[in-house]
Design a protein around this motif. Sequence first.
Motif, mmCIF file in Angstrom:
data_model
loop_
_atom_site.group_PDB
_atom_site.id
_atom_site.type_symbol
_atom_site.label_atom_id
_atom_site.label_comp_id
_atom_site.label_asym_id
_atom_site.label_seq_id
_atom_site.Cartn_x
_atom_site.Cartn_y
_atom_site.Cartn_z
ATOM 1 N N ILE A 1 0.883 -1.133 0.125
ATOM 2 C CA ILE A 1 0.096 -0.058 -0.025
ATOM 3 C C ILE A 1 0.927 1.430 -0.013
ATOM 4 O O ILE A 1 0.717 2.282 -0.784
ATOM 5 N N ASP A 2 2.047 1.280 0.715
ATOM 6 C CA ASP A 2 2.725 2.265 0.711
ATOM 7 C C ASP A 2 3.534 2.669 -0.602
ATOM 8 O O ASP A 2 3.646 3.766 -0.966
ATOM 9 N N LYS B 1 1.028 4.063 -2.958
ATOM 10 C CA LYS B 1 0.913 5.299 -2.746
ATOM 11 C C LYS B 1 2.006 6.023 -3.481
ATOM 12 O O LYS B 1 1.792 7.214 -4.055
ATOM 13 N N LYS B 2 3.244 5.659 -3.214
ATOM 14 C CA LYS B 2 4.425 6.700 -3.689
ATOM 15 C C LYS B 2 4.842 6.672 -5.075
ATOM 16 O O LYS B 2 4.686 7.433 -5.737
ATOM 17 N N ASN C 1 2.036 5.720 -7.407
ATOM 18 C CA ASN C 1 0.666 6.190 -8.095
ATOM 19 C C ASN C 1 0.864 5.718 -9.530
ATOM 20 O O ASN C 1 0.527 6.682 -10.397
ATOM 21 N N THR D 1 -2.369 -3.873 -5.481
ATOM 22 C CA THR D 1 -2.873 -2.695 -4.453
ATOM 23 C C THR D 1 -4.222 -3.143 -4.028
ATOM 24 O O THR D 1 -4.187 -3.274 -2.491
ATOM 25 N N ASN E 1 -10.900 2.131 0.504
ATOM 26 C CA ASN E 1 -9.787 3.030 0.037
ATOM 27 C C ASN E 1 -9.677 2.735 -1.462
ATOM 28 O O ASN E 1 -8.930 3.123 -2.384
ATOM 29 N N ASP F 1 -9.030 5.551 -3.793
ATOM 30 C CA ASP F 1 -7.859 6.195 -3.696
ATOM 31 C C ASP F 1 -7.012 5.871 -4.737
ATOM 32 O O ASP F 1 -5.762 6.574 -4.541
ATOM 33 N N PHE F 2 -7.109 4.868 -5.466
ATOM 34 C CA PHE F 2 -5.938 4.415 -6.330
ATOM 35 C C PHE F 2 -6.619 4.059 -7.595
ATOM 36 O O PHE F 2 -7.899 4.065 -7.923
ATOM 37 N N ARG G 1 -12.523 11.089 -5.470
ATOM 38 C CA ARG G 1 -12.436 9.827 -4.797
ATOM 39 C C ARG G 1 -13.755 9.431 -4.384
ATOM 40 O O ARG G 1 -13.723 8.372 -3.561
#
Lengths: 518, 577
Positions: free
Chosen positions: B297-298, B301-302, B304, B314, B327, B330-331, B563
Amino acid sequence: MNHRVKILREVVVANQNVRDFLGNMAMKLLCETSCFSLCNSVVKMMFVFVLYSCGGPENVKISLEYPPVYPDYINVSIPQNIAPLNFLLRNHPEKIQVSIKGKADSIMVRGNHKIEIPQEKWSSLLSENANDSLLVKVFAQVNAEWILYKSFKWYVKADKVDSYLSYRLIEPGYEVWNKIQIAERNVENFDQRILADNNLTSGSCMNCHIHGNHDGKLSMFHLRGEKGGTILNKNGQLRKINTRAKGMLSNAVYGDFHPSGRYGVFSTNIIIPELHANRSERLEVYDTASDLVVIDFDSDKVITKPFLSDSTTFETFPVFSADGKWIYFCSAPKVTLPDSIKSLKYSICKVAFDAEKGEIGNNVDTLWNARKMGGSVCHLKASPDGNYLLYTVVDYGTFPIWHREADLQLMNLKTGEIDKLNQVNGPNSDSYHSWSSNSRWFVFASKRDDGIYGKPYFCYIDASGKAHKPFVLPQRDPEAYDYMLKSFNIPDLSATPVPFDAKDIEKVYWVQAAEQVK
Amino acid sequence: MVKTNKYEWFILIGLVASSFLFFQLAYPYHLFLKEQIQLFLFTPCYFLSYFAKPAWLAGYVGDFLTQFFYLKGGGALVLSMVLGFEWFVVRAVVSRLTQSSFSGLWALLPVTVDWSLHSNTLHGLLASVGFILVLALFLAYSTVSNKWVSYFTLALFSLTGYWLAGSSFLLFPLIAFPFDFHRRRAGWLKWIPAFVLIFSLPFILRHHYLLTSLQAYIYPAFSKKDVLLPVVLLLFVIVAFVLKKTESQNSKLVVISALGFAGVSLCAGIFTQASFKFEKILALDCETYFGNPDKVIDLAKKYNLKNNQATYFTNMALAQKGLLPENLLDFYQPFSAGLILPVTPEQNWQSILVSNEVFYLIGDMNMAQHSAMLGNTFSPNQRSSRMIRRLAEINLATGDSSAATKYLRILSKTLFHKAWAEKQLQMLQSGKAKNWLTNKRLQIADTDMLRKSNDYLSSLKFLAEQHPDNLAAVDYLLCYLLLDKDLKQFRENYDRFYLNGNRKAPKIYAEALLAQLVASGASQNEVIKYNIDAKTIKQFAEYTNEYDKSSGDINALSGKFARTYWFYYHFAQIKKN
């Protein structure tokens, strides 16, 4: 471990058993020695002595259990022309010592956890003991302790099995393929030859290879793909045939040769693969339509009858009878699929065939009624002597290789009696069988070891029709099956090798134009 | 061997250190994948299997070394050491052929080419080992001074070179002949047969090895690109030879041009061969494989990334953490294609290789097995340690102990999967399942159904029906319907599998439910039973007002509502290639 200890009831007999064993061997050698072979026997005795004196079994414990051999070769019947039955022990011994004793002679083999029996000695031992048995004694050193296991026998049959076995090597990948080979193995030794490799034919799918009359000079397989066709081998001359005539459901699928070699009988199928969801099932393959046709290879003509392309019934897995006068096939009334898959049950039927006129008869007889018998039949194979029909029975459907309950059955065509072959069938799928030309042996693909990878097993049928315990095709290295990721599909026996190889198939694929059936 | 100068030690150390840093810091996940698509066994059968194709020695040594890629840092270390050794051998060859004082510099060029080729997943260590082996054969040949021994050596190497090193051996006559010519021992009687033999042997043997003509001339490489390595070596041997006479006067120029060429070739090679986007996807994949959903997940996010596979990993990580409906948006979400990867022959092998992960996660063991089997079948060598391990896990979960034992036995003959396999075998013998297995078994269906391998919706519904408490499967089902904008079915299935237990509706579900309830003209009582929080209801009112006010202008809504599910529902579109 406790269980093993309990069953073993180990008894320490310091050296005594080994001495007895060696003493017996020495006595046997001396007793059966003529003047001419005295020197030979003395040499053998010295060899045995050397073996014994350089780290052989000492302080041996006796086990009342059979050794944990893999493959399972305990008390199996074997043809006198089979390759050495090399095996390993599953309990990871440090050393093993195996004696294989016949009427007059014996072989002593040593190894760490597996043995490789010398080919020449093995072959002569088998021929000397045809229609007799070999006694196999296994010593194993486990955790620095020698164990002598319960002896077992190999029953050597004078009836030979056909020497050549062809099969398709493929990953059991359910519905698609990548690398496929068709191979031919000489079952008398460990030689294997590749007959076709799809790396040389642009990755096209290859169906399994079958022989006509158990002869390498007559065989065929379907090669799919853009430049594919049914490859027909007649005396080494290769033809490529497009077997789909106008109005047919598909190209030829499952098939068999007429004894004359002139005709082939085939099913045409619309095949649907679907996946099960249950833990114990994997793939289901069923037909949404299937018909039967006979192809005259001399004139490239398709012969059929309206009732064999009836939309209300499925017809599949056709074969000719040994005399070529009948076509046996599987037939089932159409049901709604996949919802009623468990009601899809195939019976065994037969229809007459006149080879001279090239005509299919008008009446269909039912030999095995699925409704009454409560199962579904696939893969019919008539024995060359005309006495038996061998087939696979599953609970439902038409694709047994992922059905754990798939078992072989043997129908006596003279009496109608059915043998459920309990001695032969394993806990997983047993299917795709083929007879040896003398009708004394058949080979079949069994997933009994792991439920996923099919391996060729051989079974003996004696003169009274009794089936014996089967054994798997021996490999030079008995561990080979453990690390192999391919299945042996449709093992098919032949008395002689086929006269082509992968190079010829590559040429036919790329260069030769396909003949079109009409 | 030529003595190594001081500056050459700097080159060697610099090469090893920089390649180590590159592969360790910028490209480690590619190396993990290289280990996962092979399966090196310590068995006689496996060793003998190398003789079925040419280059058995290069193949065996290369694959032996590749298994160390499993270790963190192992891949970078092995690869940098191989490149260092390759430089050492190339330098000796260049020096032997040209007597150039700058052999060490010229030697950098082929090595940098090999370095960049290693950025490609299909360029295996066996290609480098084959190349080194051929150069070593040349060095051995070049030390022979006796005429008849040289004849014998040439004959021996010509007959065995292809067998040992594969198509790299075609380089041998191209460097050994000029060497002999220069030493005036290049008899035509010696070299014409050698050339004919060496260049015809791959064609003659191709049927024995069951290779096409192209494969026979590039084996063990998968791609024609690998021919670049010997070509670059030859090119720079010629350059070094030509510049030899003037290099002492122009030493600075030679140094600058050699280093410049090496730098340019490395940069160009990495630019054309390496895929840093794919490295990021592999990072997500490997962290999934090693069981680190938080890290996935980290990283997601990084990075993208707007990529189906990146979303796939993800989403799995979110589902593992129970955060999928919170979430999801969010992606990047490419409709349902980011939830399940298709397993068809049209997909590339790497996509098929990872496609089983989601089925394993949600407990569809039959689909997982199907995908893992095909993952193994379509992997470059049809032998994948990762797929064998997954197949073992699947069969342990389904209780097929004989099938599990088969795969565990295979893994117990490896160096790095052995310990895990033996633990599982012990567990099988003891009959006491570990926690992970007990939990996995709880997800498995007890009844049966038939479905096509690409009928994901039926599979997900079936899993949810079987075990409504299998939250990962239920979330996948509901999110699948939401991402495909099937609100009607979403609500039906939500009512069936999620509504029980007085659970509060997670963000995306609440947003979708509101939209569906309003669209279907639901009563207030009906809305209340879904336990949607007031904040979401308020936000929905704002969204609808804004939507009406702006007449559905995407720009007006994207700032505050990008979102939300409402925004996704109105504006997400499938891009057609």
